[in-house]
Design a protein around this motif. Structure first.
Motif, short mmCIF file in Angstrom:
data_model
loop_
_atom_site.label_atom_id
_atom_site.label_comp_id
_atom_site.label_asym_id
_atom_site.label_seq_id
_atom_site.Cartn_x
_atom_site.Cartn_y
_atom_site.Cartn_z
N LYS A 90 8.51 -3.26 -10.56
CA LYS A 90 7.45 -2.92 -9.63
C LYS A 90 7.11 -4.16 -8.82
O LYS A 90 6.89 -5.24 -9.37
CB LYS A 90 6.22 -2.44 -10.38
N LEU A 91 7.08 -4.02 -7.52
CA LEU A 91 6.82 -5.13 -6.62
C LEU A 91 5.74 -4.69 -5.64
O LEU A 91 5.95 -3.78 -4.84
CB LEU A 91 8.11 -5.50 -5.87
N ARG A 92 4.57 -5.30 -5.71
CA ARG A 92 3.44 -4.90 -4.88
C ARG A 92 3.29 -5.87 -3.72
O ARG A 92 3.15 -7.07 -3.92
CB ARG A 92 2.19 -4.90 -5.73
N PRO A 93 3.33 -5.37 -2.46
CA PRO A 93 3.09 -6.27 -1.33
C PRO A 93 1.62 -6.67 -1.29
O PRO A 93 0.75 -5.87 -1.61
CB PRO A 93 3.47 -5.44 -0.11
N VAL A 94 1.37 -7.91 -0.93
CA VAL A 94 0.01 -8.40 -0.81
C VAL A 94 -0.11 -9.19 0.48
O VAL A 94 0.81 -9.90 0.87
CB VAL A 94 -0.42 -9.26 -2.03
N GLY A 95 -1.21 -9.01 1.16
CA GLY A 95 -1.45 -9.74 2.40
C GLY A 95 -2.42 -10.88 2.14
O GLY A 95 -2.19 -11.71 1.26
N GLU A 108 3.18 -7.51 -12.67
CA GLU A 108 4.63 -7.42 -12.83
C GLU A 108 5.39 -8.12 -11.71
O GLU A 108 6.49 -8.61 -11.93
CB GLU A 108 5.06 -5.96 -12.88
N GLY A 109 4.82 -8.12 -10.51
CA GLY A 109 5.50 -8.74 -9.37
C GLY A 109 4.72 -8.51 -8.10
O GLY A 109 4.16 -7.43 -7.89
N MET A 110 4.67 -9.54 -7.26
CA MET A 110 3.96 -9.44 -5.99
C MET A 110 4.80 -10.07 -4.89
O MET A 110 5.51 -11.03 -5.11
CB MET A 110 2.59 -10.11 -6.08
N GLU A 159 -8.61 -13.06 9.52
CA GLU A 159 -7.63 -13.63 8.58
C GLU A 159 -6.66 -12.57 8.08
O GLU A 159 -5.72 -12.88 7.37
CB GLU A 159 -8.34 -14.27 7.38
N GLN A 160 -6.89 -11.30 8.45
CA GLN A 160 -5.96 -10.25 8.06
C GLN A 160 -4.57 -10.54 8.61
O GLN A 160 -4.43 -11.10 9.69
CB GLN A 160 -6.41 -8.90 8.61
N GLN A 161 -3.57 -10.12 7.87
CA GLN A 161 -2.20 -10.20 8.35
C GLN A 161 -1.88 -8.90 9.08
O GLN A 161 -2.41 -7.84 8.74
CB GLN A 161 -1.23 -10.42 7.20
N VAL A 162 -1.02 -8.97 10.07
CA VAL A 162 -0.69 -7.80 10.87
C VAL A 162 -0.18 -6.65 10.01
O VAL A 162 -0.53 -5.49 10.24
CB VAL A 162 0.32 -8.16 11.99
N GLY A 163 0.64 -6.94 9.00
CA GLY A 163 1.16 -5.88 8.14
C GLY A 163 0.05 -5.06 7.52
O GLY A 163 0.09 -3.83 7.51
N GLY A 164 -0.97 -5.71 7.00
CA GLY A 164 -2.09 -5.00 6.40
C GLY A 164 -2.99 -4.38 7.45
O GLY A 164 -3.46 -3.25 7.30
N PHE A 165 -3.22 -5.10 8.53
CA PHE A 165 -4.08 -4.65 9.62
C PHE A 165 -3.61 -3.30 10.16
O PHE A 165 -4.42 -2.41 10.44
CB PHE A 165 -4.06 -5.71 10.71
N THR A 166 -2.29 -3.13 10.28
CA THR A 166 -1.75 -1.88 10.81
C THR A 166 -1.70 -0.76 9.78
O THR A 166 -1.53 0.39 10.12
CB THR A 166 -0.33 -2.08 11.38
N GLN A 167 -1.86 -1.10 8.51
CA GLN A 167 -1.71 -0.10 7.45
C GLN A 167 -3.01 0.46 6.91
O GLN A 167 -3.00 1.47 6.21
CB GLN A 167 -0.90 -0.68 6.29
N VAL A 168 -4.13 -0.18 7.18
CA VAL A 168 -5.39 0.24 6.57
C VAL A 168 -6.29 1.05 7.49
O VAL A 168 -7.44 1.32 7.16
CB VAL A 168 -6.18 -0.97 6.00
N GLY A 169 -5.78 1.45 8.64
CA GLY A 169 -6.62 2.21 9.56
C GLY A 169 -7.70 1.36 10.18
O GLY A 169 -8.78 1.85 10.48
#
Length: 185
Positions: A90-95, A108-110, A159-169
């Motif tokens: 399991k690999l969880r993306p984190v911003g 387990e993994g980030m 400070e948000q990253q674009v990946g998260g910014f576009t995914q959280v509405g």
């Protein structure tokens, strides 16, 4: 496969935004890295861990250092995701870990996208920018400013990253301004 590039419309009009650095500083969070991450050694097992704390200091996790990934290239990102898939890890993306909940934390993994933080292309005629998912909103805005562009929409935390910014509405204010995910092409 986790996409490492996002395309977003940038608009040539200014928007106001708030900055919460004082809140982050009050919470003892440093912004030099993606999030507060400290390497520690578990003296009982002799294992190295990376201690991850979200920005509000409400959740934390210990991740084995060899399972906390920060790819610097698209090819490295693809390799990491493929290896995790093959080993069923399991690999969880984190911003920037700005969420007050612990959803992005996984012992387990980030996978941090923080080092994939470049503007790849600016198309002034179309008012579009292609950037990597790890670039922070504040850095993106400064990079496109010389092109006479800015973002149509801001969340309150730059400070948000674009990946998260576009995914959280994420959304700003105003009935005619769409959520940021609707500006991704």
């Amino acid at each position: 496969v986790v996409p490492s590039l996002y395309h977003a419309h940038a608009h040539a009009h200014a928007h106001s935004y708030s900055f919460v650095a004082a809140s982050l500083a009050a919470a003892g969070i440093t912004l030099g890295g993606v999030l507060k991450a400290e390497q520690a050694q578990d003296n009982t097992a002799g294992a190295d861990f990376t201690h991850i704390v979200n920005w509000s200091a409400t959740h934390d996790v210990q991740v084995p250092t060899n399972k906390y990934y920060q790819p610097e290239t698209h090819d490295e990102l693809v390799r990491i995701v493929a290896e995790a898939d093959k080993s069923r890890t399991k690999l969880r993306p984190v911003g920037s870990a700005l969420s007050p909940n612990g959803l992005a934390l996984n012992g387990e993994g980030m996978l941090s996208m923080a080092l994939l933080d470049n503007v790849v292309h600016v198309d002034q005629a179309k008012r579009q920018v292609t950037c990597q998912a790890g670039i922070r909103i504040s850095e993106l805005v400064e990079a496109i400013r010389p092109h006479g562009l800015t973002l149509q929409n801001y969340a309150s935390i730059r400070e948000q990253q674009v990946g998260g910014f576009t995914q959280v509405g994420a959304h700003g204010t105003g009935a005619s301004i769409p959520p940021v995910d609707e500006t991704v092409v």
